[in-house]
Write a protein that holds these residues in place. Sequence first.
Motif, PDB file in Angstrom:
ATOM      1  N   VAL A   1       7.616 -14.197   6.933  1.00 36.77           N
ATOM      2  CA  VAL A   1       6.402 -13.876   6.176  1.00 36.77           C
ATOM      3  C   VAL A   1       5.703 -12.695   6.836  1.00 36.77           C
ATOM      4  N   HIS A   2       5.501 -11.632   6.069  1.00 39.13           N
ATOM      5  CA  HIS A   2       4.886 -10.413   6.588  1.00 39.13           C
ATOM      6  C   HIS A   2       3.617 -10.115   5.787  1.00 39.13           C
ATOM      7  N   VAL A   3       2.487 -10.105   6.468  1.00 45.20           N
ATOM      8  CA  VAL A   3       1.208  -9.787   5.831  1.00 45.20           C
ATOM      9  C   VAL A   3       0.762  -8.420   6.327  1.00 45.20           C
ATOM     10  N   SER A   4       0.573  -7.490   5.410  1.00 44.08           N
ATOM     11  CA  SER A   4       0.237  -6.120   5.784  1.00 44.08           C
ATOM     12  C   SER A   4      -1.091  -6.055   6.537  1.00 44.08           C
TER      13      SER A   4
ATOM     14  N   SER B   1       1.397  -1.899  -4.653  1.00 44.54           N
ATOM     15  CA  SER B   1       2.828  -2.189  -4.724  1.00 44.54           C
ATOM     16  C   SER B   1       3.638  -1.160  -3.955  1.00 44.54           C
ATOM     17  N   ALA B   2       3.238   0.106  -4.069  1.00 43.59           N
ATOM     18  CA  ALA B   2       3.939   1.156  -3.335  1.00 43.59           C
ATOM     19  C   ALA B   2       3.787   0.971  -1.827  1.00 43.59           C
ATOM     20  N   LEU B   3       2.580   0.663  -1.389  1.00 45.68           N
ATOM     21  CA  LEU B   3       2.341   0.465   0.041  1.00 45.68           C
ATOM     22  C   LEU B   3       3.126  -0.729   0.576  1.00 45.68           C
ATOM     23  N   LEU B   4       3.149  -1.816  -0.165  1.00 45.41           N
ATOM     24  CA  LEU B   4       3.861  -3.008   0.279  1.00 45.41           C
ATOM     25  C   LEU B   4       5.372  -2.799   0.248  1.00 45.41           C
TER      26      LEU B   4
ATOM     27  N   ALA C   1      -2.169 -10.287   1.481  1.00 49.23           N
ATOM     28  CA  ALA C   1      -3.087 -11.281   2.055  1.00 49.23           C
ATOM     29  C   ALA C   1      -2.592 -12.692   1.775  1.00 49.23           C
ATOM     30  N   ILE C   2      -2.966 -13.602   2.644  1.00 51.38           N
ATOM     31  CA  ILE C   2      -2.779 -15.041   2.411  1.00 51.38           C
ATOM     32  C   ILE C   2      -4.171 -15.645   2.253  1.00 51.38           C
ATOM     33  N   ASP C   3      -4.405 -16.291   1.116  1.00 49.33           N
ATOM     34  CA  ASP C   3      -5.721 -16.847   0.835  1.00 49.33           C
ATOM     35  C   ASP C   3      -5.821 -18.314   1.260  1.00 49.33           C
ATOM     36  N   GLU C   4      -6.962 -18.930   0.928  1.00 48.96           N
ATOM     37  CA  GLU C   4      -7.297 -20.256   1.456  1.00 48.96           C
ATOM     38  C   GLU C   4      -6.418 -21.372   0.924  1.00 48.96           C
ATOM     39  N   ARG C   5      -6.274 -21.453  -0.425  1.00 51.77           N
ATOM     40  CA  ARG C   5      -5.653 -22.642  -0.995  1.00 51.77           C
ATOM     41  C   ARG C   5      -5.436 -22.453  -2.491  1.00 51.77           C
TER      42      ARG C   5
ATOM     43  N   HIS D   1      -2.290  -2.900   7.095  1.00 56.42           N
ATOM     44  CA  HIS D   1      -2.663  -1.510   6.842  1.00 56.42           C
ATOM     45  C   HIS D   1      -4.076  -1.447   6.258  1.00 56.42           C
ATOM     46  N   PRO D   2      -4.926  -0.580   6.780  1.00 49.82           N
ATOM     47  CA  PRO D   2      -6.299  -0.500   6.265  1.00 49.82           C
ATOM     48  C   PRO D   2      -6.377  -0.086   4.800  1.00 49.82           C
ATOM     49  N   LEU D   3      -5.445   0.729   4.331  1.00 48.01           N
ATOM     50  CA  LEU D   3      -5.462   1.097   2.914  1.00 48.01           C
ATOM     51  C   LEU D   3      -5.173  -0.116   2.026  1.00 48.01           C
ATOM     52  N   VAL D   4      -4.280  -0.973   2.487  1.00 42.73           N
ATOM     53  CA  VAL D   4      -3.976  -2.184   1.733  1.00 42.73           C
ATOM     54  C   VAL D   4      -5.217  -3.075   1.658  1.00 42.73           C
ATOM     55  N   ALA D   5      -5.889  -3.266   2.784  1.00 39.93           N
ATOM     56  CA  ALA D   5      -7.098  -4.096   2.807  1.00 39.93           C
ATOM     57  C   ALA D   5      -8.173  -3.531   1.888  1.00 39.93           C
ATOM     58  N   HIS D   6      -8.356  -2.213   1.916  1.00 38.57           N
ATOM     59  CA  HIS D   6      -9.378  -1.555   1.102  1.00 38.57           C
ATOM     60  C   HIS D   6      -9.080  -1.725  -0.390  1.00 38.57           C
ATOM     61  N   LYS D   7      -7.841  -1.452  -0.777  1.00 43.21           N
ATOM     62  CA  LYS D   7      -7.478  -1.517  -2.190  1.00 43.21           C
ATOM     63  C   LYS D   7      -7.469  -2.958  -2.700  1.00 43.21           C
ATOM     64  N   LEU D   8      -7.066  -3.891  -1.859  1.00 40.99           N
ATOM     65  CA  LEU D   8      -7.078  -5.290  -2.275  1.00 40.99           C
ATOM     66  C   LEU D   8      -8.496  -5.780  -2.523  1.00 40.99           C
ATOM     67  N   THR D   9      -9.438  -5.333  -1.707  1.00 37.13           N
ATOM     68  CA  THR D   9     -10.837  -5.696  -1.904  1.00 37.13           C
ATOM     69  C   THR D   9     -11.338  -5.205  -3.260  1.00 37.13           C
ATOM     70  N   LYS D  10     -10.997  -3.966  -3.612  1.00 39.73           N
ATOM     71  CA  LYS D  10     -11.368  -3.431  -4.924  1.00 39.73           C
ATOM     72  C   LYS D  10     -10.709  -4.229  -6.045  1.00 39.73           C
ATOM     73  N   LEU D  11      -9.460  -4.608  -5.837  1.00 38.47           N
ATOM     74  CA  LEU D  11      -8.714  -5.344  -6.854  1.00 38.47           C
ATOM     75  C   LEU D  11      -9.347  -6.699  -7.146  1.00 38.47           C
ATOM     76  N   ARG D  12      -9.840  -7.366  -6.112  1.00 36.24           N
ATOM     77  CA  ARG D  12     -10.408  -8.707  -6.275  1.00 36.24           C
ATOM     78  C   ARG D  12     -11.703  -8.704  -7.099  1.00 36.24           C
ATOM     79  N   SER D  13     -12.467  -7.647  -7.013  1.00 35.86           N
ATOM     80  CA  SER D  13     -13.804  -7.627  -7.590  1.00 35.86           C
ATOM     81  C   SER D  13     -13.794  -7.885  -9.098  1.00 35.86           C
TER      82      SER D  13
END
Length: 208
Positions: free
Chosen positions: A4-7, A37-40, A182-186, A9-21
């Motif tokens: 299991v590999h969780v990125s 998808s490209a980054l991953l 990311a791996i989330d809570e549940r 990368h700061p760009l991944v974290a930034h874009k994922l935050t925008k995606l969740r909103s």
Amino acid sequence: MSLVHVSKHPLVAHKLTKLRSVETEPKRFRELVRELSALLAYEATADLLTRPVTVQTPMGVAQGAELVDTIGLVPILRAGLGMVEGVWELMPTAEVWHLGIYRDEKTLKPVQYYNKLPTEPRVSVCLILDPMLATGGSAIAAVDILKQWGVKRIKFVGLIGSPEGIQRLETHHPDVAIHLAAIDERLNNQGYIVPGLGDAGDRQFGTG
């Protein structure tokens, strides 16, 4: 050893935050899915096999490398469709096959409704593309299908995973690498990832 590999990368974290909103509209949501998808995929393909080659440059001869592995992209319909373009930008020669698998809302079990795989695999590595690794049912079913088809190396590339889904996929297919942002809570009682991002298909296609 966990695959299991969780990125990180700061760009991944930034874009994922925008995606969740909840404020992110479908057009921007699709763009973010493609970019993530490209980054991953960049990280997921770090171990692809190459062979040494020499090329003539304007100034001389350079030692280089070219891919030996051939790649197949297998998006799980429909949410996985949004991930294809981002990966294709990195690997434009990759073949793309579609698997239609949906989760029964009552049983939470996967149901296959579409399969356009050719008779025999023509690739050495397959990347399963699905934004959410929730219950793990669809991912397990996809891996089952690809292994029966004859693919030897399979990786799962998604955006968010639940601990439950990851554990199920690892238990059924411990040889399959899992790449996530990311791996989330549940999972909740309806089988959705918490906090997650909602229904990835609905949010991409504006059908929620």
